[in-house]
Design a protein around this motif. Structure first.
Motif, PDB file in Angstrom:
ATOM      1  N   PRO A 232       0.822  -1.216   0.000  1.00 52.87           N
ATOM      2  CA  PRO A 232       0.000   0.000   0.000  1.00 52.87           C
ATOM      3  C   PRO A 232       0.854   1.264   0.000  1.00 52.87           C
ATOM      4  O   PRO A 232       0.534   2.231  -0.698  1.00 52.87           O
ATOM      5  CB  PRO A 232      -0.849  -0.114   1.274  1.00 52.87           C
ATOM      6  CG  PRO A 232      -0.323  -1.272   2.045  1.00 52.87           C
ATOM      7  CD  PRO A 232       0.534  -2.098   1.138  1.00 52.87           C
ATOM      8  N   HIS A 233       1.921   1.257   0.794  1.00 50.44           N
ATOM      9  CA  HIS A 233       2.767   2.449   0.943  1.00 50.44           C
ATOM     10  C   HIS A 233       4.231   2.047   0.828  1.00 50.44           C
ATOM     11  O   HIS A 233       4.590   0.930   1.218  1.00 50.44           O
ATOM     12  CB  HIS A 233       2.544   3.082   2.327  1.00 50.44           C
ATOM     13  CG  HIS A 233       1.100   3.245   2.667  1.00 50.44           C
ATOM     14  ND1 HIS A 233       0.465   2.491   3.635  1.00 50.44           N
ATOM     15  CD2 HIS A 233       0.152   4.060   2.144  1.00 50.44           C
ATOM     16  CE1 HIS A 233      -0.810   2.841   3.696  1.00 50.44           C
ATOM     17  NE2 HIS A 233      -1.030   3.785   2.802  1.00 50.44           N
TER      18      HIS A 233
ATOM     19  N   ASP B 212       7.493   1.428   2.178  1.00 50.77           N
ATOM     20  CA  ASP B 212       8.008   0.931   3.476  1.00 50.77           C
ATOM     21  C   ASP B 212       7.266  -0.327   3.937  1.00 50.77           C
ATOM     22  O   ASP B 212       7.799  -1.082   4.750  1.00 50.77           O
ATOM     23  CB  ASP B 212       8.060   1.973   4.607  1.00 50.77           C
ATOM     24  CG  ASP B 212       6.693   2.386   5.197  1.00 50.77           C
ATOM     25  OD1 ASP B 212       5.693   1.716   4.955  1.00 50.77           O
ATOM     26  OD2 ASP B 212       6.676   3.411   5.919  1.00 50.77           O
ATOM     27  N   ASP B 213       6.039  -0.592   3.425  1.00 50.36           N
ATOM     28  CA  ASP B 213       5.321  -1.782   3.883  1.00 50.36           C
ATOM     29  C   ASP B 213       5.975  -3.077   3.380  1.00 50.36           C
ATOM     30  O   ASP B 213       6.010  -4.074   4.113  1.00 50.36           O
ATOM     31  CB  ASP B 213       3.856  -1.736   3.433  1.00 50.36           C
ATOM     32  CG  ASP B 213       3.039  -0.750   4.244  1.00 50.36           C
ATOM     33  OD1 ASP B 213       3.177  -0.758   5.488  1.00 50.36           O
ATOM     34  OD2 ASP B 213       2.273   0.024   3.653  1.00 50.36           O
TER      35      ASP B 213
ATOM     36  N   HIS C  34      -1.214  -2.645  11.240  1.00 49.79           N
ATOM     37  CA  HIS C  34      -1.404  -1.642  12.285  1.00 49.79           C
ATOM     38  C   HIS C  34      -2.238  -2.151  13.460  1.00 49.79           C
ATOM     39  O   HIS C  34      -2.466  -1.405  14.401  1.00 49.79           O
ATOM     40  CB  HIS C  34      -2.052  -0.388  11.691  1.00 49.79           C
ATOM     41  CG  HIS C  34      -1.174   0.324  10.703  1.00 49.79           C
ATOM     42  ND1 HIS C  34      -0.535   1.510  10.986  1.00 49.79           N
ATOM     43  CD2 HIS C  34      -0.800   0.002   9.446  1.00 49.79           C
ATOM     44  CE1 HIS C  34       0.177   1.893   9.944  1.00 49.79           C
ATOM     45  NE2 HIS C  34       0.028   0.995   8.989  1.00 49.79           N
TER      46      HIS C  34
ATOM     47  N   HIS D 135      -4.464  -0.607   3.812  1.00 49.36           N
ATOM     48  CA  HIS D 135      -3.904  -1.967   3.815  1.00 49.36           C
ATOM     49  C   HIS D 135      -4.980  -2.993   3.487  1.00 49.36           C
ATOM     50  O   HIS D 135      -4.735  -3.947   2.738  1.00 49.36           O
ATOM     51  CB  HIS D 135      -3.265  -2.275   5.164  1.00 49.36           C
ATOM     52  CG  HIS D 135      -1.966  -1.558   5.387  1.00 49.36           C
ATOM     53  ND1 HIS D 135      -0.884  -2.139   6.020  1.00 49.36           N
ATOM     54  CD2 HIS D 135      -1.568  -0.297   5.057  1.00 49.36           C
ATOM     55  CE1 HIS D 135       0.118  -1.271   6.070  1.00 49.36           C
ATOM     56  NE2 HIS D 135      -0.278  -0.141   5.502  1.00 49.36           N
TER      57      HIS D 135
HETATM   58 ZN   LIG Z   1       1.278   1.170   5.106  1.00 49.47          ZN
END
Ligand SMILES: [Zn+2]
Length: 231
Positions: A11-12, A14-15, A151, A113
């Motif tokens: 999703p981003h 760093d994930d 998360h 996510h």
């Molecule tokens: Zn993320």
């Protein structure tokens, strides 16, 4: 471009590193071709900016030794598993032709996510369709492995844990590239966020009797050709 062996969809930025950084390093050391497709910029965040995130991602990409990395530019914070985004992800799968997909685990507090996980599931299926206007020929990755960059304080039951012990230090260096996400504004007294991440890798390593591991879930069965590599 020949097909990738593995494509991690995140999703981003760093994930992929959080959930599968050690695995990526292991796969690269074994000679596999590995790519990362980030779905969004990940911005805004409290200490980041688009420029900072791009330079942090470039540094992490270099340390990982990735064969390919791209960003679809879908909307951060409002990522949706809609038809338009599904077509974008399916098109990328058809162009990159990965044998195996790695996707974020589906249960998460972060809606991006959850959406990313659903998008990968749906796009994997769309990628094999004929008679569409998607780019490239049909392609169906043989497995989706779900990684944990979550998360929620989950205690998941993994399908397997990969021993990433030889690559843990380098994974920590890769994570430290994301200064705006994991270091800036975070507690400086131990345990820091990076300490937490190392400890979780230690926990999963403990679970399989090695120093450090990364867990994965697969909805389909995992087939083995040998029992030699059991940790
Ligand atoms: Zn993320």
């Amino acid at each position: 471009m020949p097909g990738l062996d593995y494509l991690i969809i995140a999703p981003h930025p760093d994930d992929a590193e959080l959930g599968a950084g050690g695995t990526i390093l292991l796969l690269k050391a074994q000679g596999a071709s590995v790519g990362v497709l980030d779905l969004t910029s990940g911005e805004p965040t409290p200490y980041g900016s688009p420029e900072i995130r791009r330079s942090e991602t470039a540094a992490a990409t270099a340390l990982l030794g990735l064969d390919w990395r791209g960003n679809l530019g879908l909307p951060n914070r409002s990522l949706a598993a809609d038809l338009e985004s599904r077509a974008r992800v399916a098109g990328a799968i058809r162009e990159l032709r990965p044998r195996v997909l790695l996707a974020p685990y589906w249960e998460d507090a972060h809606p991006d996510h959850v959406a990313a996980s659903a998008l990968v599931d749906a796009a994997r299926f769309w990628a094999k369709l004929t008679k569409t206007d998607l780019p490239g020929p049909p392609h169906y990755p043989q497995r989706i492995l779900y990684y944990f960059s979550v998360h929620l304080r989950l205690h998941p039951k993994p399908s397997f844990v990969l021993d990433v012990t030889p690559f843990l230090e380098r994974k920590m260096a890769v994570l430290a590239c994301y200064h705006s996400q994991f270091i800036a504004g975070r507690p400086t007294q131990p345990p820091t966020l990076l300490d937490d991440l190392r400890d979780r890798a230690r926990y999963w390593g403990w679970a399989i009797g090695v120093p450090y591991g990364e867990p994965f879930v697969c909805r389909e069965e995992i087939g083995l050709r040998s029992l030699r590599d059991l940790a």
